[in-house]
Enzyme design. Structure first.
Site, PDB file in Angstrom:
ATOM      1  N   ARG A  46      74.797  58.715 -73.296  1.00 47.62           N
ATOM      2  CA  ARG A  46      73.481  58.433 -73.879  1.00 47.62           C
ATOM      3  C   ARG A  46      72.514  59.508 -73.425  1.00 47.62           C
ATOM      4  O   ARG A  46      72.859  60.366 -72.616  1.00 47.62           O
ATOM      5  CB  ARG A  46      72.989  57.006 -73.568  1.00 47.62           C
ATOM      6  CG  ARG A  46      73.360  56.404 -72.270  1.00 47.62           C
ATOM      7  CD  ARG A  46      72.811  57.095 -71.065  1.00 47.62           C
ATOM      8  NE  ARG A  46      71.373  57.269 -71.126  1.00 47.62           N
ATOM      9  CZ  ARG A  46      70.689  58.161 -70.442  1.00 47.62           C
ATOM     10  NH1 ARG A  46      71.317  59.015 -69.630  1.00 47.62           N
ATOM     11  NH2 ARG A  46      69.384  58.257 -70.535  1.00 47.62           N
ATOM     12  N   ALA A  48      69.228  61.938 -75.396  1.00 48.43           N
ATOM     13  CA  ALA A  48      69.213  62.700 -76.651  1.00 48.43           C
ATOM     14  C   ALA A  48      70.081  63.975 -76.634  1.00 48.43           C
ATOM     15  O   ALA A  48      70.954  64.140 -77.498  1.00 48.43           O
ATOM     16  CB  ALA A  48      67.755  63.019 -77.010  1.00 48.43           C
ATOM     17  N   GLN A 194      68.447  52.328 -67.104  1.00 50.87           N
ATOM     18  CA  GLN A 194      68.802  53.755 -66.976  1.00 50.87           C
ATOM     19  C   GLN A 194      68.122  54.369 -65.743  1.00 50.87           C
ATOM     20  O   GLN A 194      68.618  55.333 -65.183  1.00 50.87           O
ATOM     21  CB  GLN A 194      68.387  54.544 -68.229  1.00 50.87           C
ATOM     22  CG  GLN A 194      69.216  54.259 -69.464  1.00 50.87           C
ATOM     23  CD  GLN A 194      68.611  53.174 -70.305  1.00 50.87           C
ATOM     24  OE1 GLN A 194      67.915  52.290 -69.807  1.00 50.87           O
ATOM     25  NE2 GLN A 194      68.857  53.213 -71.601  1.00 50.87           N
ATOM     26  N   ASP A 235      63.253  61.639 -77.274  1.00 53.62           N
ATOM     27  CA  ASP A 235      64.332  61.511 -78.263  1.00 53.62           C
ATOM     28  C   ASP A 235      63.973  62.199 -79.565  1.00 53.62           C
ATOM     29  O   ASP A 235      64.844  62.576 -80.342  1.00 53.62           O
ATOM     30  CB  ASP A 235      64.634  60.036 -78.526  1.00 53.62           C
ATOM     31  CG  ASP A 235      65.403  59.477 -77.352  1.00 53.62           C
ATOM     32  OD1 ASP A 235      64.769  59.113 -76.349  1.00 53.62           O
ATOM     33  OD2 ASP A 235      66.642  59.483 -77.425  1.00 53.62           O
ATOM     34  N   LYS A 246      62.211  56.414 -74.571  1.00 54.73           N
ATOM     35  CA  LYS A 246      62.639  55.081 -74.123  1.00 54.73           C
ATOM     36  C   LYS A 246      61.496  54.084 -74.101  1.00 54.73           C
ATOM     37  O   LYS A 246      60.387  54.400 -73.672  1.00 54.73           O
ATOM     38  CB  LYS A 246      63.263  55.234 -72.726  1.00 54.73           C
ATOM     39  CG  LYS A 246      63.742  53.962 -72.057  1.00 54.73           C
ATOM     40  CD  LYS A 246      64.690  53.149 -72.905  1.00 54.73           C
ATOM     41  CE  LYS A 246      65.888  53.918 -73.405  1.00 54.73           C
ATOM     42  NZ  LYS A 246      66.589  53.208 -74.517  1.00 54.73           N
TER      43      LYS A 246
HETATM   44  O1  MRU Z   1      68.890  54.708 -74.811  1.00 57.03           O
HETATM   45  P1  MRU Z   1      69.049  56.003 -74.083  1.00 57.03           P
HETATM   46  O2  MRU Z   1      69.513  55.836 -72.676  1.00 57.03           O
HETATM   47  O3  MRU Z   1      69.881  56.989 -74.868  1.00 57.03           O
HETATM   48  O4  MRU Z   1      67.581  56.598 -74.023  1.00 57.03           O
HETATM   49  C1  MRU Z   1      67.383  57.831 -73.401  1.00 57.03           C
HETATM   50  C2  MRU Z   1      65.970  58.255 -73.360  1.00 57.03           C
HETATM   51  O5  MRU Z   1      65.086  57.614 -73.886  1.00 57.03           O
HETATM   52  C3  MRU Z   1      65.706  59.585 -72.721  1.00 57.03           C
HETATM   53  O6  MRU Z   1      64.460  59.579 -72.078  1.00 57.03           O
HETATM   54  C4  MRU Z   1      65.700  60.666 -73.817  1.00 57.03           C
HETATM   55  O7  MRU Z   1      66.874  60.600 -74.573  1.00 57.03           O
HETATM   56  C5  MRU Z   1      65.550  62.026 -73.254  1.00 57.03           C
HETATM   57  S1  MRU Z   1      66.997  62.527 -72.400  1.00 57.03           S
HETATM   58  C6  MRU Z   1      66.821  64.118 -71.846  1.00 57.03           C
END
Ligand code: MRU
Length: 344
Positions: A46, A48, A194, A235, A246
């Site tokens: 997971r 982005a 996370q 994202d 997030k």
């Molecule tokens: O649901 P997730 O864990 O994929 O969400 C991740 C996030 O929101 C991160 O902050 C975002 O992807 C940036 S990662 C460098």
């Protein structure tokens, strides 16, 4: 040992299974793109940039799996894989960017073997580039932080959300590497944790001073002068500077504004979507059980209605700067974001 989230090894994709962290550091190996799609869907991988590169490696597996003997049939197999991979998660634009980039390379190939070789080489290159870009972002971002700063971060925008090093946590790593002392406050990031499972794990793994707080303590820590700056990942970032990240990021940014604390976003150019408007973006809605329980323990009555969006949107007026590999965009974002892309 440097954490490497995703790797291409012997015609297969190897990933850290993030659902097992922080209790076990387990690697999984895939040779079927459908399994990579499942891994993205179920959050084995997971973040982005990490899902962007996973999508590209999924396409490389699809190319290897295809038994088509003509260029046309191979391209049609790749289009099918692209759709399956793209449908796994809707909000992070890096996934569709990774898939589109691979498809463009595939179309340039003249023969079946040229296409297969080209797709695999491009996916491997994208993984290496991800690390280079994160390091450049780190260098651009560390200048915004000072010796003895305590930096808050939300979710995980670290090595585990990328191939290695991280975006927001990459800036924190670069700040430390530049000789400044930093402390980190990580929000736990309910409902899938996370922050506590991944950010706390990877910072502790690298010997970076980190304290964990419940999401509800953001206001308390800021009001009590415990935070000098905030940095998060993204994202999807629009031309206007609206940032999708997030769930909870909007609350953290609002609270930072209230306390005059700078709020930064770190993201590569592959996270920008210069075509869409805020209302066009699909916010992933996740299952109720993530909210009605913690682990296996039920914490809500049966049959309760739940609203469980995975992401929210932070408006540009709450953001002090957006750190990229091409420099830091400052308000007004419509102009500064255009300049970042011109520098490319
Ligand atoms: O649901 P997730 O864990 O994929 O969400 C991740 C996030 O929101 C991160 O902050 C975002 O992807 C940036 S990662 C460098």
């Amino acid at each position: 040992m440097e954490l490497r989230t995703i790797e291409w090894k012997d015609d297969s994709v190897v990933m850290i299974d993030q659902t097992k962290l922080p209790n076990e550091l387990v690697f999984v190996k895939y040779t079927d793109y459908n399994d990579v799609a499942d891994a993205i869907r179920t959050l084995v991988v997971r973040g982005a940039p990490a899902i962007g590169v996973s999508g590209a490696f999924g396409m490389a597996l699809a190319a290897l799996q295809s038994s088509s003997e003509t260029k046309e049939n191979l391209l049609s197999d790749l289009e099918k894989a692209k759709k399956i991979l793209n449908d796994t998660r809707p909000t992070a634009v890096n996934l569709s960017w990774g898939l589109k980039t691979i498809m463009q390379i595939a179309k340039q190939g003249k023969t079946v073997s040229e296409i297969k070789d080209g797709v695999i080489a491009k996916a491997k290159h994208m993984a290496e580039e991800d690390i280079n870009v994160n390091k450049k972002m780190g260098k651009n971002g560390e200048k915004l932080f000072h010796n003895n700063d305590t930096i808050m971060t939300h979710c995980n925008a670290g090595a585990l959300a990328t191939v290695a090093y991280g975006t927001a946590l990459g800036v924190i790593r670069a700040t430390k590497e530049s000789g400044k002392k930093v402390k980190v406050i990580a929000t736990e990031t309910r409902p899938i944790q996370q922050g506590s499972r991944l950010t706390a794990f990877e910072l502790k793994h690298d010997g970076i001073d980190v304290s964990l707080i419940p999401d509800t303590a953001v206001g308390y820590t800021m009001a009590n002068g415990l935070v000098n700056g905030v940095i998060v990942g993204a994202d999807r970032i629009l031309q206007t500077g609206h940032v999708f990240n997030k769930i909870g990021t909007y609350q953290v940014a609002t609270m930072a504004k209230q306390h005059n604390i700078p709020f930064y976003v770190a993201a590569p150019l592959s996270t920008f979507d210069l075509e869409s408007n805020p209302k066009d973006i699909t916010i992933e809605q996740r299952k109720a059980s993530e909210v009605t329980g913690i682990g296996d323990k039920k914490t809500a009555p049966d049959g309760i209605d739940v609203i469980n969006p995975a992401f929210d949107m932070t408006p540009p007026e709450l953001i002090s700067g957006i750190i990229t590999e091409n420099g830091v965009a400052k308000p007004p974002y419509e102009e500064s974001i255009k300049k970042l892309f011109k520098a490319n």
